[in-house]
Design an enzyme around this catalytic site. Structure first.
Site, short mmCIF file in Angstrom:
data_model
loop_
_atom_site.label_atom_id
_atom_site.label_comp_id
_atom_site.label_asym_id
_atom_site.label_seq_id
_atom_site.Cartn_x
_atom_site.Cartn_y
_atom_site.Cartn_z
CD GLU A 302 0.14 -1.31 3.19
OE1 GLU A 302 0.33 -2.29 2.43
OE2 GLU A 302 0.23 -1.40 4.44
CG HIS A 326 -5.82 -5.68 1.18
ND1 HIS A 326 -6.27 -6.37 2.29
CD2 HIS A 326 -4.55 -5.30 1.47
CE1 HIS A 326 -5.32 -6.40 3.20
NE2 HIS A 326 -4.25 -5.77 2.73
CD GLU A 327 -2.20 -3.98 -1.01
OE1 GLU A 327 -1.83 -3.21 -0.10
OE2 GLU A 327 -2.16 -5.23 -0.90
CG HIS A 330 -3.37 -1.11 3.61
ND1 HIS A 330 -3.40 -1.33 4.97
CD2 HIS A 330 -3.06 -2.31 3.04
CE1 HIS A 330 -3.10 -2.61 5.21
NE2 HIS A 330 -2.90 -3.22 4.06
CD GLU A 349 -1.96 -5.69 6.33
OE1 GLU A 349 -2.95 -5.81 5.59
OE2 GLU A 349 -0.90 -5.11 5.98
CG ASP A 404 10.58 -10.18 6.82
OD1 ASP A 404 9.68 -9.34 6.75
OD2 ASP A 404 11.75 -9.99 6.44
CE1 TYR A 412 -3.16 -8.86 5.00
CE2 TYR A 412 -1.88 -10.04 6.63
CZ TYR A 412 -1.95 -9.19 5.54
OH TYR A 412 -0.80 -8.69 5.00
N1 BES Z 1 0.96 -4.43 3.75
C1 BES Z 1 0.69 -5.72 3.25
C2 BES Z 1 1.93 -6.49 2.88
C3 BES Z 1 2.87 -6.72 4.05
C4 BES Z 1 2.39 -7.00 5.32
C5 BES Z 1 4.23 -6.65 3.83
C6 BES Z 1 3.29 -7.19 6.37
C7 BES Z 1 5.11 -6.86 4.87
C8 BES Z 1 4.65 -7.13 6.14
C9 BES Z 1 -0.25 -5.67 2.05
O1 BES Z 1 -1.24 -4.70 2.16
C10 BES Z 1 -0.98 -6.98 2.03
O2 BES Z 1 -1.66 -7.25 2.97
N2 BES Z 1 -0.84 -7.75 0.98
C11 BES Z 1 -1.55 -8.99 0.82
C12 BES Z 1 -2.83 -8.67 0.09
C13 BES Z 1 -3.95 -9.60 0.28
C14 BES Z 1 -4.33 -9.83 1.70
C15 BES Z 1 -5.17 -9.08 -0.48
C16 BES Z 1 -0.68 -9.92 0.02
O3 BES Z 1 0.34 -9.47 -0.48
O4 BES Z 1 -0.99 -11.09 -0.11
ZN ZN Z 2 -2.58 -5.26 3.74
#
Ligand code: BES
Ligand code: ZN
Length: 631
Positions: A302, A326-327, A330, A349, A404, A412
């Site tokens: 995002e 989703h993005e 955010h 999330e 990570d 979520y």
């Molecule tokens: N912000 C997140 C990605 C993220 C979270 C990166 C924690 C590093 C640490 C992004 O918004 C996200 O949630 N992406 C998901 C999207 C999905 C839930 C629709 C993904 O990449 O799978």
């Molecule tokens: Zn997210």
């Protein structure tokens, strides 16, 4: 402004053992084995993932000037940090770095001695800079390393066009420090300006103002006037071109996928309008998308004004566009109101997942939303079955752990389910009014779970004493599992799929006799995801013959099918599996496949072959997450 460093202490895990009478025992979890001790206290609001000292000296603005050198996979230049001395007794500014070469630090044109401390395994090295005698700026001249954990350098061969190199950054959670020396904590918000120097034929874009009509001359200027946390600073460089989708929305992508991306995501403007109607103004000016090469390790990120998006969701039928919702969401939950520490990630999330469902319902209707909600719920159930109790807690204890390594559906889907329960109890209109006020009240602030709870108690719970109680809310946030009586998403569209699957499993019909003509992608996913663990080769052939699943162009359907193929050793799908693993680097899609393959010796050999071939093109995060499965 609330002070995050009051030293307020809560006993992190007592809430686990102290189930009060009102609390229903979690339904699906193993018993809690964690014991509570004094040493287990979490200091609320303390960021255990940064070695910087914002409580003493806080950086408020960054001026960046970086030259991108594709030949050496290095960015070099300077970051000038403007700071605010909070503590009159402070003597130094401490920032985070990882694998950076610090060439010099100056203030008012004079060199100052700095101290680059020894590197911690996953926090990196603290850079301590004595405060200058006058002024409130220090300039750090530095270079990144080719191994920077937050940067991926792609050769021309690894791009869609095959002609030009590509670079993108991914800072969340703690990788900004690998390309900028800064206070890498989500509770430190900065404005920034940047000059990015690239080869002339390439375009740079950032999580900042991007001018779609900028001259392509290799020098690009950016400005982010709203204060953002470091994990939202982002850069992409490549053979990028722009196509408008709406008044405030557009796509940046390599030329060969630009039209397909703009068509797939053409509803972005409607999503933006729907979200504003529900939750208040979009505070970030433009909303554009940057489509990355398939090695992007996430679905989306995002980055403000410019979400970074995997190309693997360009399915041709808009079936996977909830990622964009989703993005975009955010921009409210995450970018406007931000988690203060990674323990509070669910505030980003969980709220975003809840908003996503609401946006999808608004733009595509109830049926679509319900199907997506059931699929989300099912993946939450899987996590609740597989994760340890302490990793099922929304306000998770991440001390001593690399964020990570703790990626799951808990923040979520459990977070979203909590909000869905509140909505059901207080009514949708009241929920919407609360959220609109919440975003307004905390705008451009970073808050902890406890700050959210205090606000929620005062502005929501107090108004509905018969409907909400803090014991249950604490159970949602501080205990593992999903509380009994939580909302359970359902979809009629899935009943016919269950019937079809059962009839087929019972041998009443062959696969080609199932009427799948009007099935949505989500029905297909539900059909496949709920197959029994074991299927016969005959059954797999029957499915594949009827539906050509091995050749599915939908990357999510292909993923579900390939997982079944691995678990049941269905060899006709293995060439596709290899191809899939080599061409896609999105961790959510490849990790379950590597994991399933790693369970047998023969599987591991297949995994290793694909991994060895793919590794050079994988993002450092994807390498790190999957390496263990092939060793
Ligand atoms: N912000 C997140 C990605 C993220 C979270 C990166 C924690 C590093 C640490 C992004 O918004 C996200 O949630 N992406 C998901 C999207 C999905 C839930 C629709 C993904 O990449 O799978
Ligand atoms: Zn997210």
């Amino acid at each position: 402004m609330l002070n995050k460093f009051t030293g307020l202490v809560i006993v992190g895990l007592t809430l686990l053992s102290g189930c009060s009478d009102n609390n229903v025992k979690p339904t699906t979890t193993k018993p809690v084995t964690e014991t509570t001790s004094q040493t287990n206290q979490i200091q609320v609001g303390k960021d255990y993932h940064s070695q910087s000292n914002p409580e003493q000296v806080k950086v408020t603005h960054i001026d960046l000037d970086l030259t991108v050198d594709f030949d050496h996979k290095v960015m070099s230049g300077y970051a000038e940090l403007t700071f605010d001395k909070k503590d009159p007794k402070a003597t130094s500014l401490i920032v985070d770095t990882r694998d950076l070469t610090i060439n010099s630090v100056t203030a008012n044109g004079q060199k100052i001695d700095f101290d680059l401390h020894d590197a911690d395994d996953f926090l990196g090295a603290a850079l301590e800079i004595p405060l200058p005698d006058s002024g409130n700026k220090v300039k750090i001249n530095y270079a990144t390393s080719p191994q920077a954990s937050g940067v991926q350098w792609l050769t021309p061969a690894q791009t869609a066009g095959k002609k030009y190199p590509f670079l993108f950054t991914q800072a969340q959670a703690i990788h900004a420090r690998s390309f900028i020396p800064l206070q890498d904590s989500p509770q430190v918000r900065v404005t920034y300006k940047a000059t990015i120097r690239t080869p002339k034929e390439l375009l740079a874009v950032m999580s900042a103002s991007n001018d779609p009509n900028t001259e392509r001359d290799g020098v690009y200027e950016f400005n982010m006037p709203q204060p953002i946390p470091s994990y939202l600073i982002a850069l992409g460089v490549g053979d990028l071109h722009f196509k408008a989708m709406g008044e405030r929305t557009g796509v940046y992508a390599e030329p060969s996928i630009l039209d397909a991306a703009a068509a797939e995501f053409e509803d972005t403007e409607s999503m933006l309008i729907a979200t504003e109607k529900l939750y208040g103004p979009y505070r970030w000016d433009r909303y554009d998308l940057l489509i990355l090469p398939p090695s992007f390790p996430f679905g989306g990120m995002e980055n403000p004004r410019l979400s970074f998006i995997t190309p693997t969701v360009i399915a041709g039928d808009k079936s996977l566009v909830s990622l964009i919702a989703h993005e975009l969401a955010h921009s409210w939950s995450g970018n406007t109101v931000t988690n203060a520490t990674w323990r509070d990630l669910w505030l980003n999330e969980g709220f975003t997942t809840y908003l996503t469902y609401r946006i999808m319902e608004n733009v595509y209707g109830k049926d679509r939303y319900k199907q997506e909600a059931v699929l989300g719920y099912q993946s939450l159930e899987a996590d609740v079955t597989n994760l340890t109790d302490k990793d099922q807690i929304l306000a998770i204890d991440l001390r001593g752990r690399d964020p990570d390594d703790v990626f799951s559906d808990i923040p979520y889907e459990k977070g979203a389910l909590f909000l869905r329960e509140v909505e059901q109890k207080i009514g949708r209109d009241n929920m919407d009014a609360f959220l609109m006020e919440y975003f307004q009240h905390f705008k451009f602030q970073s808050i902890t779970t406890d700050e959210f709870l205090a606000y929620f108690k005062k502005h929501v719970v107090a108004n509905y004493p018969d409907k909400l109680d803090m014991d249950r809310i604490n159970q949602w946030i501080f205990e593992p599992g999903v509380p009994q009586g939580a909302p359970m998403p359902e979809s009629n569209a899935f009943s016919i799929v269950d019937n079809a699957r059962n009839n087929w499993l019972n041998g009443e019909v062959n696969a080609n006799q199932i009427d799948t003509q009007n099935w949505t992608v989500h029905q297909w996913l539900y059909f496949l995801n709920n197959m029994p663990d074991e299927l016969s080769l005959e059954q797999l052939h029957d499915l594949d013959r009827a539906f050509n699943l091995t050749e599915s162009h939908n990357n999510e359907i292909a993923h579900s099918w390939l997982l079944i193929a691995v678990k049941n050793w269905y060899q006709p799908a293995f060439p596709r599996l290899h191809d899939y693993l080599v061409h896609i680097g999105r961790n959510k899609l490849v990790k379950p496949l590597y994991k399933a393959l790693s369970k047998t010796v023969e599987g591991k050999a297949i995994a290793k072959k694909a991994f060895d071939e793919a590794k050079a093109g994988y993002h450092p995060l994807t390498v790190k997450a999957n390496q263990g499965f092939v060793e």
